[in-house]
Motif scaffolding. Structure first.
Motif, PDB file in Angstrom:
ATOM      1  N   PHE A 162     -34.255  58.309  81.451  1.00  0.00           N
ATOM      2  CA  PHE A 162     -35.534  59.401  81.435  1.00  0.00           C
ATOM      3  C   PHE A 162     -35.626  60.301  80.330  1.00  0.00           C
ATOM      4  N   ARG A 163     -34.996  60.094  79.130  1.00  0.00           N
ATOM      5  CA  ARG A 163     -35.264  61.443  78.384  1.00  0.00           C
ATOM      6  C   ARG A 163     -35.978  60.962  76.807  1.00  0.00           C
ATOM      7  N   TYR A 164     -36.017  59.623  76.593  1.00  0.00           N
ATOM      8  CA  TYR A 164     -36.652  59.291  75.464  1.00  0.00           C
ATOM      9  C   TYR A 164     -38.231  59.385  75.675  1.00  0.00           C
ATOM     10  N   SER A 165     -38.868  59.413  74.499  1.00  0.00           N
ATOM     11  CA  SER A 165     -40.482  59.768  74.499  1.00  0.00           C
ATOM     12  C   SER A 165     -41.146  58.603  75.304  1.00  0.00           C
ATOM     13  N   CYS A 166     -40.415  57.477  75.279  1.00  0.00           N
ATOM     14  CA  CYS A 166     -41.224  56.415  75.956  1.00  0.00           C
ATOM     15  C   CYS A 166     -41.383  56.492  77.336  1.00  0.00           C
ATOM     16  N   THR A 167     -40.766  57.502  78.031  1.00  0.00           N
ATOM     17  CA  THR A 167     -40.968  57.676  79.249  1.00  0.00           C
ATOM     18  C   THR A 167     -42.201  58.278  79.444  1.00  0.00           C
ATOM     19  N   SER A 168     -42.912  57.691  80.698  1.00  0.00           N
ATOM     20  CA  SER A 168     -44.381  58.372  80.891  1.00  0.00           C
ATOM     21  C   SER A 168     -44.377  58.540  82.429  1.00  0.00           C
ATOM     22  N   PRO A 169     -45.615  59.207  82.667  1.00  0.00           N
ATOM     23  CA  PRO A 169     -45.752  59.236  84.275  1.00  0.00           C
ATOM     24  C   PRO A 169     -45.632  57.924  84.913  1.00  0.00           C
ATOM     25  N   LYS A 170     -46.110  56.932  84.360  1.00  0.00           N
ATOM     26  CA  LYS A 170     -45.991  55.663  84.933  1.00  0.00           C
ATOM     27  C   LYS A 170     -44.642  55.337  85.233  1.00  0.00           C
ATOM     28  N   THR A 171     -43.675  55.547  84.219  1.00  0.00           N
ATOM     29  CA  THR A 171     -42.366  55.127  84.356  1.00  0.00           C
ATOM     30  C   THR A 171     -41.772  55.992  85.433  1.00  0.00           C
ATOM     31  N   MET A 172     -42.114  57.092  85.663  1.00  0.00           N
ATOM     32  CA  MET A 172     -41.411  58.063  86.528  1.00  0.00           C
ATOM     33  C   MET A 172     -42.180  57.593  87.941  1.00  0.00           C
ATOM     34  N   GLN A 173     -43.250  57.087  88.034  1.00  0.00           N
ATOM     35  CA  GLN A 173     -43.805  56.543  89.289  1.00  0.00           C
ATOM     36  C   GLN A 173     -43.121  55.116  89.563  1.00  0.00           C
ATOM     37  N   ALA A 174     -43.001  54.659  88.775  1.00  0.00           N
ATOM     38  CA  ALA A 174     -41.926  53.092  89.219  1.00  0.00           C
ATOM     39  C   ALA A 174     -40.744  53.594  89.466  1.00  0.00           C
TER      40      ALA A 174
END
Ligand code: 5GP
Ligand code: MN
Length: 322
Positions: A162-174
């Motif tokens: 969860f540290r690269y810029s490809c991480t989004s709010p949607k990623t965290m919600q998933a």
């Protein structure tokens, strides 16, 4: 896209991901197969992959993967075939299964595959991982801890925890929904991402020790040749994480790590900051990937390869005003 609809009339379903499968590839293929088996217990669902690293054996269904090898027996065409985390030309020996299938589905997040190659395509380069996309396609009430562990591992690997810029709010919600199933996520992260064998740490040490700064320190390069691989008895699976570690060198905009797959043939891994679009660099040599993480295969000596790459890396840096 509705997976239940696409697969409802199929009797035989096949799934593959790219050659040299990583965490996102193994996780998405196994996560999808667990989901399909739960949706349709009566159907035949098979995963065909090159053998993933043993660290992924904690994912349910790992031992049922049909390992792709030279000279595999002919397989009857599948009704539906999924290509995950890749376009069909990176499926290796499974490309023919994809081509022969009646209906094909492509789920991917590589910018170098923006159009998709299936009858149905679910391709979003802004997604962190293919596992995040598979998560979006899983019906909420069907999600369980086994599916969640598979998908969580893929997200963790492609986002560097969860540290690269490809991480989004949607990623965290998933990820929130996935850990909500009760998976032992600290253990999954520790044992599949951070933990290394002794030789893996040794070979990483070698790669760091022998790395070189070029282009006034804007680029860092390192390589491991076949002789060194044989000495440490390592294979390509043991190099996971090396290029990201090299990229942590302060002041660099681009990192290159390569290892010899055959005499004078190198598998090249590229990582960058926002100044260098490494997907574009890799595409110049028939490879691809993401803006900040990409790869290709190149011929020549280590120095030939570096010389050929740096022209394009420099072009990008100049374009970025560096
Ligand atoms: P890695 O350096 O970890 O092997 O790969 C970084 C990213 O680039 C991954 O998303 C991987 O799928 C992609 N990639 C690596 N090598 C190739 C290649 O030869 N062709 C394409 N199209 N993508 C690649
Ligand atoms: Mn991926």
């Amino acid at each position: 896209m509705n997976i239940r609809e696409i697969c409802k009339d199929a009797e035989r379903i096949g799934i593959s991901g790219h050659i040299r499968p990583d965490g996102d590839c193994a996780g998405s293929c196994l996560g999808l197969s667990l989901y399909l088996k739960k949706l349709f217990p009566e159907k035949e669902v098979k995963v065909f992959l090159e053998k993933p690293a043993d660290i992924f054996s904690c994912i349910k269904g790992f031992s049922e993967i049909v390992v792709l090898e030279e000279g595999m027996p002919k397989v009857e065409p599948f009704d539906v075939y999924f290509a995950l985390d890749a376009r069909k030309d990176r499926l290796g020996a499974a490309e023919k299964f994809f081509e022969e299938a009646e209906t094909t589905v492509n789920i991917d997040h590589h910018v170098s595959n923006a159009e998709g190659c299936g009858t149905y395509n679910y391709v979003y380069p802004e997604a962190s991982s293919t596992c995040e996309l598979v998560y979006e396609l899983v019906e909420e009430e069907m999600l369980d801890a086994d599916i969640a562990a598979a998908l969580y591992i893929g997200i963790v690997h492609d986002t560097g925890v969860f540290r690269y810029s490809c991480t989004s709010p949607k990623t965290m919600q998933a990820a929130a929904k996935l850990i909500g199933t009760g998976i032992d996520f600290p253990k999954l992260i520790e044992e599949t991402f951070y933990e290394k064998t002794y030789v893996q740490n040794q070979i990483m040490g070698r790669a760091l020790l022998e790395s070189m700064l070029i282009m006034d320190g804007r680029c860092i390069v390192s390589y491991i040749d076949k002789k060194t691989m044989d000495f440490y008895q390592v294979t390509s699976k043991d190099f996971e994480g090396i290029v990201s570690q090299i990229k942590l060198t302060k002041g660099t905009d681009c990192a290159v790590f390569m290892y010899e797959i055959r005499t004078l043939e190198y598998k090249v891994s590229l990582r960058s900051t926002d100044k260098v679009n490494v997907a574009k660099v890799a595409e110049m040599f028939g490879g691809g990937g993401h803006v900040r993480a990409a790869g290709c295969t190149m011929n020549g000596t280590f120095h030939d390869v570096i010389n050929n790459l740096t022209v394009h890396i420099e072009e990008q840096l100049e374009g970025a005003g560096a």
